[in-house]
Design a protein around this motif. Structure first.
Motif, PDB file in Angstrom:
ATOM      1  N   GLU A  13       0.833  -1.225   0.000  1.00  0.00           N
ATOM      2  CA  GLU A  13       0.000   0.000   0.000  1.00  0.00           C
ATOM      3  C   GLU A  13       0.855   1.257   0.000  1.00  0.00           C
ATOM      4  N   GLN A  14       1.972   1.190   0.828  1.00  0.00           N
ATOM      5  CA  GLN A  14       2.873   2.354   0.868  1.00  0.00           C
ATOM      6  C   GLN A  14       3.575   2.533  -0.478  1.00  0.00           C
ATOM      7  N   ASP A  20       9.103   4.801  -5.013  1.00  0.00           N
ATOM      8  CA  ASP A  20      10.534   4.650  -4.739  1.00  0.00           C
ATOM      9  C   ASP A  20      10.778   3.949  -3.387  1.00  0.00           C
ATOM     10  N   LEU A  21       9.740   3.579  -2.697  1.00  0.00           N
ATOM     11  CA  LEU A  21       9.902   2.941  -1.384  1.00  0.00           C
ATOM     12  C   LEU A  21      10.638   1.615  -1.571  1.00  0.00           C
ATOM     13  N   LEU A  37       9.182 -10.237  -6.666  1.00  0.00           N
ATOM     14  CA  LEU A  37       8.142 -10.420  -7.711  1.00  0.00           C
ATOM     15  C   LEU A  37       7.108  -9.280  -7.661  1.00  0.00           C
ATOM     16  N   ILE A  38       6.757  -8.929  -6.368  1.00  0.00           N
ATOM     17  CA  ILE A  38       5.786  -7.823  -6.215  1.00  0.00           C
ATOM     18  C   ILE A  38       6.376  -6.542  -6.778  1.00  0.00           C
ATOM     19  N   ASP A  39       7.600  -6.356  -6.492  1.00  0.00           N
ATOM     20  CA  ASP A  39       8.255  -5.133  -7.012  1.00  0.00           C
ATOM     21  C   ASP A  39       8.249  -5.097  -8.542  1.00  0.00           C
ATOM     22  N   GLU A  40       8.541  -6.248  -9.107  1.00  0.00           N
ATOM     23  CA  GLU A  40       8.540  -6.360 -10.601  1.00  0.00           C
ATOM     24  C   GLU A  40       7.136  -6.070 -11.177  1.00  0.00           C
ATOM     25  N   LEU A  41       6.144  -6.649 -10.493  1.00  0.00           N
ATOM     26  CA  LEU A  41       4.765  -6.461 -10.971  1.00  0.00           C
ATOM     27  C   LEU A  41       4.333  -4.990 -10.820  1.00  0.00           C
ATOM     28  N   GLU A  42       4.763  -4.444  -9.725  1.00  0.00           N
ATOM     29  CA  GLU A  42       4.442  -3.038  -9.480  1.00  0.00           C
ATOM     30  C   GLU A  42       4.993  -2.163 -10.593  1.00  0.00           C
TER      31      GLU A  42
END
Lengths: 747, 87
Positions: A13-14, A20-21, A37-42
């Motif tokens: 959520e943040q 850039d978090l 993986l979440i970062d990649e998807l984001e």
């Protein structure tokens, strides 16, 4: 949820708020790949969102572009959200509209193509030459007919000025194109081309653009050369017809099929009294006022029954009259014929008529003449017989007179009988002249004596007194005494009738020498005897004075109208003139001019009778030929009495035999007296020819009861030496025979 | 332009009062596309009611290019644009 689960959810959520978090620090080795993986998807999700925004922006831009193309305003961003925009599908709507526009354009193009083909067909099939010009007179297009009319080759091409191809450099007055440009309307005009040989009708119509400005003109040329030539021919024909109609002697009226006048010539105007301008369009009946023999107005149905008549001359009865507008009546002959149209139907009628009043009068006069002629023949026959009888009477009386003493009562009575016989002779002569005219048998005469005799004879018993003045030195003239007497008697008779209560008649006879400058018409220069007869009657009106010498003109109730006509005829035959002067209230004067005989003829026959005849002095042989026994006998008696030896014969054949016998016997005849007319036998005219074949020196005297026989008037031409006109007495025959014998001696 | 109106013709009315361009135009075009064939066939005629003055120029222009006959009639407070089959 586990603690790690909660940490990850919070991080995600943040991270959405702050891309850039960094990844949370976790010790769990298991979580590290998941967070990666979440970062990649984001990061991928961010990219996709970015691309979606660009796509929507592109779509909005294209939609705005399309909206602008179709003429409306762009979309406002707040107007439609992206989802509504997509669901509304403006691009689909506009492209579908474009499809419809294209379809319509295609259909319009097809129609346009067809229309152009139609126009091309029309251009080539239209009868005239079509020329399309731009507003600067440059040729845009033209059809084949235009080429043929103007004599162009196809190489002429377009984009050149019509001045070069039509006006050939000249700028004509009244250019149809200029006029059309000036007025802005369809304009008609004419054009003469082909070196003046061809004529065209031109119609120029303007072509305007959508703003209404004339950008082009269509010029339609029609070759009217044949029409112009035909019109000229018609005009020429019309002129020819006009002059023909004006120059013919008949009246001509043309009507249309309703019988109304469409044309009339000058003669028709004169005869009807209507002017052409007034008569046109009127019914024929109004103008051609025809009256039948009962003087009833009749209306001719020219277009009806009349045209069916086989003989159009019989349109009107011979006694029908035409009455002019001024009331003048005339006899007329008329013919009518239909005017047929090309379809052979009756388009009108042509009526030709002429004035036959004169012919009609002439016909009547001919009929009168014919009656007079037959009376003349009768009178001639009577006169002949009368003369024969008178010859016997006069001969015997003159013989008897010579056998008596001059102073005796018997001699006196015989003299009176002789005079009466002479009067009877004159009457016979008048009868003949009246009836047959005839050439005058002229003899040199003293007109003074003749005038006196005629005056005495004519005025006996009348209340009219006569003053006869004859010039002492009056020249003699060659006249037929009987005819001259008749002229004077007629004139005196007229004068007497003009003065029923009596009056003074002055008759003068004088000499007149006329030269070429004299005012007497129809008279050649020379010496004349003028006889003037002046009465104190009422005179002759100026209306009648020109007609008084016309045959059958009379103002008298019982007059025949022949008296003055005979006078005129007789004087004419004497190469003289008779004229009249008269004024109402001042009497009438007749002037007669007769040629005077030459100076060598001065010894006039003042005494036509031999004053002294000596019985028994004659010497010689005389042959008498006459079919009438009484004449023969008395003639033989008289000639014997004179001392001659006489032989009688009854016709030409016998006379010829007797003459031949006498020649053979050596006792030829010195003189032969031959009657000209021998009924059923050889008369003197033929016998004298044959006698001259026998004896060219034969002396033959002509004798006839027809005192006006032309042979007597011109006897020498027929071979006679002289004339013994019947009836004759001793003196007459003695003188003739003596004269013939005298000439014999002179020969 | 002449409006064709025979007895069998169906009248379709779209009321777009209160709308402005370009949505007026897009709605009108959508309707024209929808009924286009019937309009061409003469079975229907389309009446667009609008109070947007600009639309009285833009809609007729494009409709004419599509081959329809257009007539604009001014009413009390709006315009009636009638599209029908061109003759």
């Amino acid at each position: 949820m586990t603690k790690i689960g909660k940490e990850i959810t919070t991080w995600v959520e943040q991270r959405r708020k702050n891309p850039d978090l960094p990844l949370p620090k976790t010790d769990s080795a298991e979580m590290q790949p998941l967070l990666a993986l979440i970062d990649e998807l984001e990061q991928e999700n961010r990219k996709l969102r970015c691309r979606h925004g660009a796509a929507i922006s592109y779509i909005r831009g294209k939609v705005d572009q399309l909206l602008e193309v179709i003429g409306t305003v762009p979309l406002r961003p707040e107007e439609l959200d992206d989802a509504t925009l997509i669901s509304l599908d403006p691009i689909g709507i506009v492209s579908e509209s474009f499809r419809r526009i294209l379809e319509n354009s295609r259909a319009t193009n097809d129609k346009l193509h067809l229309a152009m083909q139609e126009i091309k067909g029309i251009l080539e099939s239209v009868g005239g030459g079509v020329l399309v010009l731009d507003c600067h007179k440059k040729i845009v297009s033209y059809n084949q007919r235009c080429c043929e009319m103007m004599g162009w080759s196809h190489e002429n091409g377009t984009d050149r000025s019509c001045r070069d191809f039509i006006c050939r450099g000249d700028h004509p007055q009244g250019c149809v194109f200029d006029e059309m440009m000036r007025t802005g309307r369809l304009t008609k005009g004419s054009y003469c081309g082909g070196d003046g040989q061809r004529h065209f009708d031109v119609v120029a119509s303007p072509i305007r653009d959508s703003q209404g400005t004339i950008v082009r003109a269509v010029l339609l040329y029609h070759d009217i050369t044949e029409l112009v030539e035909a019109k000229a021919a018609v005009a020429q024909e019309k002129e020819r017809l006009f002059f023909t109609l004006a120059s013919i002697a008949e009246g001509v009226i043309a009507t249309n099929r309703h019988g109304r006048i469409s044309l009339m010539n000058q003669v028709a105007e004169r005869l009807t009294g209507w002017r052409s301008s007034q008569a046109l369009g009127r019914p024929l009946c109004d103008v051609l006022q025809v009256f039948n023999s009962e003087d009833q107005h009749i209306c001719l149905d020219i277009l009806g029954n009349v045209l069916l008549e086989e003989d159009p001359e019989q349109v009107v009865g011979s006694n029908a009259t035409l009455r002019s507008r001024t009331g003048e009546k005339l006899f007329f002959a008329m013919s009518a014929a239909p005017i047929l149209s090309q379809e052979k139907s009756v388009a009108g009628a042509i009526v030709v008529f002429r004035d036959i009043t004169k012919e009609k009068k002439l016909e009547e006069e001919m009929a009168k003449s014919s009656r007079i002629e037959s009376i003349g023949q009768l009178a001639g026959g009577i006169a002949h017989d009368f003369n024969n009888l008178l010859t016997a009477m006069l001969g015997n009386v003159s013989l008897a007179k010579m056998m008596t003493d001059c102073d005796s009562k018997v001699h006196q009575l015989l003299s009176q009988t002789e005079k009466a016989s002479a009067r009877a002779r004159d009457l016979t002569q008048q009868l003949l002249t009246f009836a047959r005219g005839g050439n005058p048998v002229k003899s040199l005469s003293s007109l003074g004596e003749l005038l006196k005799e005629s005056v005495d004879f004519s005025l006996s018993g009348s209340k009219v007194r006569c003053e006869l003045t004859v010039a002492e030195d009056l020249w003699p003239a060659e006249v037929d005494q009987g005819q001259f007497g008749q002229v004077i008697q007629n004139l005196i008779l007229n004068a007497v009738q003009a003065m029923p209560e009596g009056g003074l008649l002055r008759i003068n006879a004088e000499n007149r020498s006329l030269d070429g400058r004299s005012l007497v018409p129809q008279v050649t220069s020379g010496n004349y005897v003028q006889i003037t007869i002046r009465d104190q009657g009422p005179g002759i009106s100026s209306q009648d004075i020109n007609k008084i010498f016309d045959p059958y003109f009379t103002t008298k109730e019982l007059g025949q109208g022949l008296g003055l006509a005979i006078c005129y005829s007789i004087i004419k035959k004497h190469q003289g003139t008779i004229t009249v002067e008269s004024e109402p209230g001042w009497g009438t004067t007749f002037y007669i001019l007769l040629p005077a005989a030459g100076a060598d003829a001065a010894a006039a026959d003042t005494a036509p009778q031999v004053t002294e005849t000596s019985a028994g002095k004659g010497r010689g042989r005389v042959l008498i030929m006459d079919d009438e026994e009484v004449v023969r006998d008395v003639a033989a008696e008289m000639i014997s009495f004179l001392g001659y030896e006489v032989v009688e014969s009854c016709d030409g054949e016998e006379a010829l035999v007797l003459y031949a016998e006498a020649m053979e016997s050596g006792r030829p005849f010195d003189v032969v007296v031959m009657d000209l007319t021998i009924p059923g036998g050889m008369g003197g005219k033929e016998a004298v020819q044959k006698l001259h074949e026998l004896d060219p020196a034969a002396r033959v005297l002509a004798s006839s009861g027809y005192a006006n026989d032309p042979v007597l008037a011109d006897f020498s031409r027929y071979g006679f030496k002289g004339v013994v006109a019947k009836p004759y007495g001793v003196e007459g025959v003695a003188k003739a025979v003596e004269k013939a014998l005298q000439e014999q001696e002179e020969d | 332009m002449k409006k064709r109106m025979d007895k069998k013709q169906k009248n379709i009315e779209i009321d777009m009062r209160g709308q402005v361009c370009p949505s007026t135009m897009l709605v009108a075009l959508e309707a024209i596309n929808k009924y286009g064939d019937e309009l061409h066939g003469g079975m229907e005629q389309l009446c667009i009611l609008t109070d947007n003055r600009e639309a009285t120029n833009t809609i007729p222009d494009i409709a004419v290019n599509m081959g329809y006959a257009v007539q604009v009639d001014r009413q009390d407070s709006f315009y009636r644009i009638t599209l029908s089959c061109a003759e």
